[in-house]
Motif scaffolding. Structure first.
Motif, mmCIF file in Angstrom:
data_model
loop_
_atom_site.group_PDB
_atom_site.id
_atom_site.type_symbol
_atom_site.label_atom_id
_atom_site.label_comp_id
_atom_site.label_asym_id
_atom_site.label_seq_id
_atom_site.Cartn_x
_atom_site.Cartn_y
_atom_site.Cartn_z
ATOM 1 N N THR A 37 0.836 -1.208 0.000
ATOM 2 C CA THR A 37 0.000 0.000 0.000
ATOM 3 C C THR A 37 0.867 1.253 0.000
ATOM 4 O O THR A 37 0.548 2.248 -0.670
ATOM 5 C CB THR A 37 -0.925 -0.010 1.223
ATOM 6 O OG1 THR A 37 -1.718 -1.198 1.203
ATOM 7 C CG2 THR A 37 -1.830 1.206 1.227
ATOM 8 N N LEU A 41 0.524 4.148 -2.789
ATOM 9 C CA LEU A 41 0.218 5.533 -2.436
ATOM 10 C C LEU A 41 1.304 6.484 -2.918
ATOM 11 O O LEU A 41 1.007 7.589 -3.409
ATOM 12 C CB LEU A 41 0.047 5.651 -0.920
ATOM 13 C CG LEU A 41 -1.204 5.014 -0.325
ATOM 14 C CD1 LEU A 41 -1.123 4.987 1.199
ATOM 15 C CD2 LEU A 41 -2.456 5.760 -0.777
ATOM 16 N N GLU A 44 0.919 6.987 -6.604
ATOM 17 C CA GLU A 44 -0.250 7.780 -6.979
ATOM 18 C C GLU A 44 -0.098 9.248 -6.605
ATOM 19 O O GLU A 44 -0.592 10.125 -7.313
ATOM 20 C CB GLU A 44 -1.497 7.205 -6.300
ATOM 21 C CG GLU A 44 -1.923 5.851 -6.853
ATOM 22 C CD GLU A 44 -3.108 5.278 -6.098
ATOM 23 O OE1 GLU A 44 -3.540 5.909 -5.108
ATOM 24 O OE2 GLU A 44 -3.586 4.203 -6.489
ATOM 25 N N VAL A 58 -8.870 8.247 1.176
ATOM 26 C CA VAL A 58 -8.689 6.869 0.688
ATOM 27 C C VAL A 58 -9.356 5.888 1.647
ATOM 28 O O VAL A 58 -10.031 4.941 1.227
ATOM 29 C CB VAL A 58 -7.187 6.550 0.540
ATOM 30 C CG1 VAL A 58 -6.983 5.070 0.224
ATOM 31 C CG2 VAL A 58 -6.555 7.414 -0.539
ATOM 32 N N ASP A 61 -13.143 6.075 1.287
ATOM 33 C CA ASP A 61 -13.574 5.367 0.082
ATOM 34 C C ASP A 61 -13.592 3.857 0.293
ATOM 35 O O ASP A 61 -14.334 3.131 -0.371
ATOM 36 C CB ASP A 61 -12.645 5.710 -1.086
ATOM 37 C CG ASP A 61 -12.772 7.168 -1.513
ATOM 38 O OD1 ASP A 61 -13.791 7.799 -1.139
ATOM 39 O OD2 ASP A 61 -11.857 7.676 -2.189
#
Length: 387
Positions: A37, A41, A44, A58, A61
């Motif tokens: 992760t 991240l 991104e 995040v 979501d």
């Protein structure tokens, strides 16, 4: 498959300032953020600070309300704790970060290192095995570790009882790295406290866990992936049929490393895992020279790539009295290719074989093996799907 073993097209820039280090530690120590992760991240959002800003959204979501990132005070305290312990953080993307480990999709973003970081640039061989090792097993581990360091390799293991301890002791003067399941300042088992101190003075201790973290059961499989990820090959000296050493061997196969094993007596349960590995294609090890012959001299450091798949053959191998022996790493790579091409929607077996560009006699037995493992399902009409 292959993309998971190749470096990211946008390599991470390691932290340079104190604030950047704090942001990296905050992101990595935040709830529900593991190595994979963390990398996603960062890819991104471009930086740890930006990823931290985006993290609450995040989480929302993903259905997590009232999410809070790791506080700055916690990250700052960990960095202070590391400095007081004499450890230093090594971030992925830094020159001293191990190249082989950096190729993994779940590579630790930060490693705490205590000792000589120059060992991270040495070619490594992992020696792992049973905690309740036999006298013959520990003797073999000592001989292999000593011979490998004499040949220029560093020996990496997990600081556990038995085989790990024997390997570290024999490689202490030649170069050894211990990957710990808890914090780099927490010695487990306690009986290895003196050995851990000597490794910190002469070799290197590593951990991805926070400083002061007591090891828990879930930390050991994660630790094992680092051991195999650092190494050019994994040598299993003694292992039961269900053991952590076999987890390390499976990690090695998934990472494209070579797996080697020392044979043992069929009636000794501590050798059953090694004998199974050899049966399935692992290189049999009798002495140090067998390891060096399999992986090449320490001076040669080839780039990490998946093993080459064999070129198409004219026959199926059924009529060949001496079919080529397939290594575990090669077989593991083929299994990953097969599983990557299959999904829930059925695919014709002959189409899969054409897509792979290999002879049916090479692919067929592996399809049977994957079916027996429950990883693929065979449907009517010669169709296959991923389980």
């Amino acid at each position: 498959m292959a993309k998971d073993l190749l470096p990211s097209p946008h390599p991470l820039t390691p932290p340079r300032s104190e604030d950047e280090w704090v942001s990296w530690f905050r992101l990595l120590r935040s709830r529900r953020v593991g190595p994979a992760t963390f990398h996603r991240l960062m890819a991104e959002h471009g930086s740890a600070a930006a990823a931290l800003d985006a993290l609450p959204q995040v989480a929302r979501d993903a259905g997590v309300e009232r999410y809070a990132s790791c506080p700055s005070e916690v990250a700052t305290a960990e960095m202070k704790h590391g400095r007081l312990a004499g450890a230093r953080p090594v971030a992925i993307g830094a020159d001293e970060y191990p190249h082989r480990l950096a190729q993994l999709s779940d590579a630790p973003p930060i490693l705490w290192a205590l000792g000589d970081p120059a060992l991270l640039s040495r070619p490594m061989i992992a020696l792992v095995g049973a905690r309740n090792a036999s006298s013959l097993g520990t003797r073999m581990a000592r001989q292999l570790a000593h011979g490998l360091t004499e040949a220029g390799f560093a020996v990496v293991s997990g600081l556990a009882r038995g085989i790990d301890t024997a390997a570290h002791l024999a490689a202490l003067d030649g170069g050894t790295a211990a990957v710990q399941a808890g914090g780099v300042d927490v010695v487990y088992p306690a009986e290895n406290a003196v050995l851990a101190q000597e490794i910190g003075e002469k070799g290197l201790r590593l951990s991805e866990q926070p400083m002061g973290m007591q090891p828990m059961a879930r930390h050991f499989p994660a630790r094992n992936r680092i051991i195999s990820g650092l190494a050019r090959a994994v040598v299993v000296v003694e292992a039961a049929a269900k053991s952590g050493s076999l987890i390390t061997a499976r990690n090695a196969l998934d990472q494209g490393r070579e797996v080697l094993a020392v044979p043992g007596h069929p009636f000794d349960a501590r050798a059953s895992g090694c004998n199974m590995l050899i049966r399935d294609g692992a290189v049999l090890v009798r002495r140090c020279e067998d390891v060096i012959e399999a992986v090449g001299p320490a001076a040669e450091q080839p780039e990490l790539t998946l093993p080459d798949m064999p070129a198409p053959e004219t026959g199926t191998g059924e009529g060949n009295p001496n079919p080529p022996r397939r290594g575990l790493a090669e077989t593991g790579a083929l299994h990953r290719q097969i599983l990557d091409r299959l999904g829930p929607s059925p695919l014709a077996e002959d189409q899969l074989i054409r897509d792979l560009g290999m002879p049916a006699g090479r692919v067929g037995p592996e399809l049977v093996a994957l079916e027996l493992d429950g990883k693929i399902e065979r449907r009517a009409g010669g169709l296959l799907s991923r389980a």
